[in-house]
Design an enzyme around this catalytic site. Structure first.
Site, PDB file in Angstrom:
ATOM      1  N   ASN A  37       0.834  -1.205   0.000  1.00 61.63           N
ATOM      2  CA  ASN A  37       0.000   0.000   0.000  1.00 61.63           C
ATOM      3  C   ASN A  37       0.867   1.253   0.000  1.00 61.63           C
ATOM      4  OD1 ASN A  37       0.553  -0.989   2.636  1.00 61.63           O
ATOM      5  ND2 ASN A  37      -1.052   0.259   3.530  1.00 61.63           N
ATOM      6  N   CYS A  44      -4.330   0.874  -2.251  1.00 55.65           N
ATOM      7  CA  CYS A  44      -4.125  -0.432  -1.609  1.00 55.65           C
ATOM      8  C   CYS A  44      -3.107  -1.270  -2.379  1.00 55.65           C
ATOM      9  CB  CYS A  44      -5.434  -1.209  -1.567  1.00 55.65           C
ATOM     10  SG  CYS A  44      -6.717  -0.476  -0.553  1.00 55.65           S
ATOM     11  N   GLU A  47      -3.217  -4.328  -3.321  1.00 58.23           N
ATOM     12  CA  GLU A  47      -3.761  -5.151  -4.415  1.00 58.23           C
ATOM     13  C   GLU A  47      -3.853  -4.362  -5.709  1.00 58.23           C
ATOM     14  OE1 GLU A  47      -4.865  -4.721  -1.333  1.00 58.23           O
ATOM     15  OE2 GLU A  47      -6.293  -6.273  -0.735  1.00 58.23           O
ATOM     16  N   CYS A  91     -10.470  -4.600   0.289  1.00 58.13           N
ATOM     17  CA  CYS A  91     -11.553  -3.620   0.425  1.00 58.13           C
ATOM     18  C   CYS A  91     -12.469  -3.703  -0.801  1.00 58.13           C
ATOM     19  CB  CYS A  91     -10.983  -2.208   0.574  1.00 58.13           C
ATOM     20  SG  CYS A  91     -10.431  -1.485  -0.980  1.00 58.13           S
ATOM     21  N   CYS A 142     -10.918  -2.728  -4.157  1.00 59.65           N
ATOM     22  CA  CYS A 142      -9.994  -3.761  -4.658  1.00 59.65           C
ATOM     23  C   CYS A 142     -10.776  -4.970  -5.183  1.00 59.65           C
ATOM     24  CB  CYS A 142      -9.017  -4.177  -3.572  1.00 59.65           C
ATOM     25  SG  CYS A 142      -7.771  -2.901  -3.245  1.00 59.65           S
TER      26      CYS A 142
END
Ligand code: THU
Length: 160
Positions: free
Chosen positions: A62, A73, A75, A112, A115
């Site tokens: 992140n 983030c 991802e 989240c 993501c």
């Protein structure tokens, strides 16, 4: 009785030994990448490791910003980098690991909502599920076979 649309979602709980060598290695890479997170505001350090169909693995973490909503983030950093540079190689599995700065124990992390929608985008692009592996504090790993399990009823302009 009113009509319903029902979906069942399932996460597998896997012990470390139940993971194959490839997933163990993916999770270890996610853990290592978390160490390089730029997370001076939340101190919540997340690492993601993405396995591609050709066997290559890319990692990211992140990246926060003093203007908080600008932060990205782990991802999405890794997926965006890989898709920008290798747009034709299918992403197949992603592992995520997180811990609070100065703590040794890992935190449970699930992607989240943004993501999840991002992962879903690439599932739709390649018409292939992306497996998600999420480390927990006990060292067990949660496995979501695809975004159907993390984001049921997701937005999709093809009604998929
Ligand atoms: N974060 C991620 O990088 N991935 C997740 O799956 C959950 C949250 C980041 C965003 C922010 O930098 C920090 O963790 C705290 O929310």
């Amino acid at each position: 009785m009113s009509k319903k649309i029902e979906k069942t979602v399932t996460l597998d709980i896997l012990t470390w030994k139940e993971l194959g060598n490839d997933i163990q290695s993916l999770v270890l890479k996610a853990k290592a990448s978390a160490e390089n997170a730029h997370a001076p505001y939340s101190n919540f350090m997340v690492g993601a490791a993405l396995l591609l169909e050709n066997g290559e693995i890319f990692t990211a973490n992140n990246q926060e910003n003093v203007s908080f909503p600008v932060g990205i983030c782990a991802e999405r950093v890794v997926l965006s980098y890989v898709q920008a540079n290798f747009p034709d190689i299918i992403p197949t599995k992603i592992a995520i690991a997180a811990k609070r700065r100065n703590q040794t124990e890992y935190a449970t992390v699930t992607p989240c909502g943004i993501c999840r929608q991002t992962i879903s985008e690439y599932e739709q692009k390649f018409k292939r599920p992306i497996e998600v592996y999420m480390l927990t504090p006990k060292g067990e790993v949660l496995k979501a076979p695809s975004m159907d399990d993390l984001l049921p009823f997701k937005f999709s302009d093809i009604n998929g």
